[in-house]
Design a protein around this motif. Structure first.
Motif, PDB file in Angstrom:
ATOM      1  N   ILE A 138       4.921   9.114   4.895  1.00  0.00           N
ATOM      2  CA  ILE A 138       3.892   8.285   4.285  1.00  0.00           C
ATOM      3  C   ILE A 138       2.681   9.092   3.840  1.00  0.00           C
ATOM      4  N   HIS A 144       0.844  -1.190   0.000  1.00  0.00           N
ATOM      5  CA  HIS A 144       0.000   0.000   0.000  1.00  0.00           C
ATOM      6  C   HIS A 144       0.879   1.240   0.000  1.00  0.00           C
ATOM      7  N   GLY A 145       0.545   2.199  -0.816  1.00  0.00           N
ATOM      8  CA  GLY A 145       1.335   3.407  -0.911  1.00  0.00           C
ATOM      9  C   GLY A 145       2.226   3.442  -2.132  1.00  0.00           C
ATOM     10  N   HIS A 180       3.904  10.645   9.383  1.00  0.00           N
ATOM     11  CA  HIS A 180       2.973  11.411   8.558  1.00  0.00           C
ATOM     12  C   HIS A 180       3.709  12.172   7.452  1.00  0.00           C
ATOM     13  N   ILE A 186       6.545  -0.095  10.338  1.00  0.00           N
ATOM     14  CA  ILE A 186       5.862  -0.575   9.129  1.00  0.00           C
ATOM     15  C   ILE A 186       6.010  -2.080   9.006  1.00  0.00           C
ATOM     16  N   ARG A 194      -4.100   5.260  10.416  1.00  0.00           N
ATOM     17  CA  ARG A 194      -4.753   5.162   9.111  1.00  0.00           C
ATOM     18  C   ARG A 194      -4.011   4.148   8.230  1.00  0.00           C
ATOM     19  N   TYR A 195      -2.694   4.192   8.264  1.00  0.00           N
ATOM     20  CA  TYR A 195      -1.906   3.227   7.495  1.00  0.00           C
ATOM     21  C   TYR A 195      -2.195   1.810   7.985  1.00  0.00           C
ATOM     22  N   GLU A 229      -5.415   0.669   6.564  1.00  0.00           N
ATOM     23  CA  GLU A 229      -5.285   0.369   5.142  1.00  0.00           C
ATOM     24  C   GLU A 229      -4.634  -1.001   4.936  1.00  0.00           C
ATOM     25  N   LEU A 254       6.551   5.775   0.567  1.00  0.00           N
ATOM     26  CA  LEU A 254       6.808   4.535   1.288  1.00  0.00           C
ATOM     27  C   LEU A 254       8.241   4.072   1.139  1.00  0.00           C
TER      28      LEU A 254
END
Length: 325
Positions: A260, A142-143, A257, A225, A266-267, A270, A212
């Motif tokens: 990313i 994601h990202g 923040h 992460i 929020r990450y 996701e 990312l």
């Protein structure tokens, strides 16, 4: 192109790259073996969530992107278009372009169609290539979707990737020999080749893209992460994620923040919902099983979170996936 620097935190970054790539999924929609005469032009139109892969086995083509940019592909070269960009494959820049979907095809089996535009007056084809149209689910990556380039090229003369070269050599052998079952083997090899091109791009540091990939090199957030991807079923707090990186909560949240472009929680949400989509739509797991795996105390709480992040309930996502197959 720059490669990832293997410093004190390199092992951490390598682990994270591996973790992200594990959930990458490419699913074939349609494949074509294309044989042409000396003059040809094929147009390919963008469709939602679909990507393109082309491999030139014999001859050569000019790839014209939607913005008019031209690239020459010779025998043994491949290109992967991860953003599904409109493009055309041409024998020369000024030839007539035909919509690929308007051409007559013959079934070769295993979802592979044959296109032959070589005039009967020509004893040998001008170009032979293999085309794949696929859907791509980045899963844990994601990202990265906003960072992907319009095209990833593999040039046999200028880039070191022996594993990918072997895959493409096998593709050429299957295309030219036409042995029993070659169509299905070609389709699988195309999927592998495209995935290897993505891996190579990620391992090179995504050609210095931000976001990312910056996090892969950032020890103040990369451990967090990695933890989110390895343990998606845990209900992480910002303080717990900061502790994984041995920094203060405020410093971690600010750095995360900035890099990313979203908050840590929020990450985390996701990551959970990307996995949920994959488990629901591809592995066909039951909704309650997915909810339990992701650490939700009830199916209802999972469904609310899924809709909040994806915009639709889990059941609707699964039905849409089934319809589009």
């Amino acid at each position: 192109m720059a490669s990832i620097s293997f410093s004190r935190s390199s092992k951490m970054s390598t682990d994270l790259i591996s973790e992200l790539l594990t959930s990458l999924r490419l699913n074939g929609v349609q494949y074509h073996r294309i044989q042409t005469g000396p003059i040809f032009g094929f147009g390919f139109r963008t469709k939602a969530r679909e990507v393109f892969f082309h491999f030139v086995a014999v001859g050569g083509v000019t790839l014209r992107m939607g913005d008019g940019t031209m690239h020459r592909l010779n025998a043994g070269d491949a290109v992967f278009l991860p953003r599904g960009t409109d493009h055309a494959l041409l024998s020369a820049p000024d030839v007539l372009v035909l919509d690929m979907e308007s051409l007559d095809t013959a079934n070769l089996g295993d979802g592979v169609r044959n296109v032959d535009t070589c005039p009967t007056s020509d004893p040998l084809p001008g170009t032979v290539l293999f085309h794949g149209r696929m859907t791509m689910d980045l899963g844990g990556m994601h990202g990265l979707d906003s960072l992907l380039p319009d095209a990833m090229f593999f040039n046999v003369a200028g880039e070191r990737s022996p594993d990918l070269a072997l895959i493409l050599q096998a593709m050429k052998a299957e295309i030219c020999a036409g042995r029993v079952g070659f169509a299905g083997i070609l389709a699988r090899l195309a999927d592998v080749a495209a995935a290897m091109m993505i891996r190579g791009w990620v391992e090179r540091g995504c050609d210095e893209s931000s976001g990312l990939i910056s996090a892969l090199r950032e020890p103040r957030i990369s451990n967090a992460i990695l933890a989110l991807h390895r343990y998606p079923g845990r209900n992480w707090s910002v303080a717990e994620l900061a502790a994984e990186c041995n920094v203060s909560r405020s410093a971690f949240a600010e750095r995360f923040h900035t890099t990313i472009k979203m908050t840590p929680l929020r990450y985390a949400a996701e990551v959970k919902m990307n996995l949920a989509r994959q488990w629901l739509n591809q592995e066909r797991l039951a909704i309650d099983t997915v909810a339990e795996r992701l650490g939700y105390t009830s199916q209802a709480s999972f469904s609310r979170a899924f809709k909040r992040v994806t915009g639709q309930p889990p059941g609707a996502s699964r039905r849409l996936s089934t319809t589009n197959r």
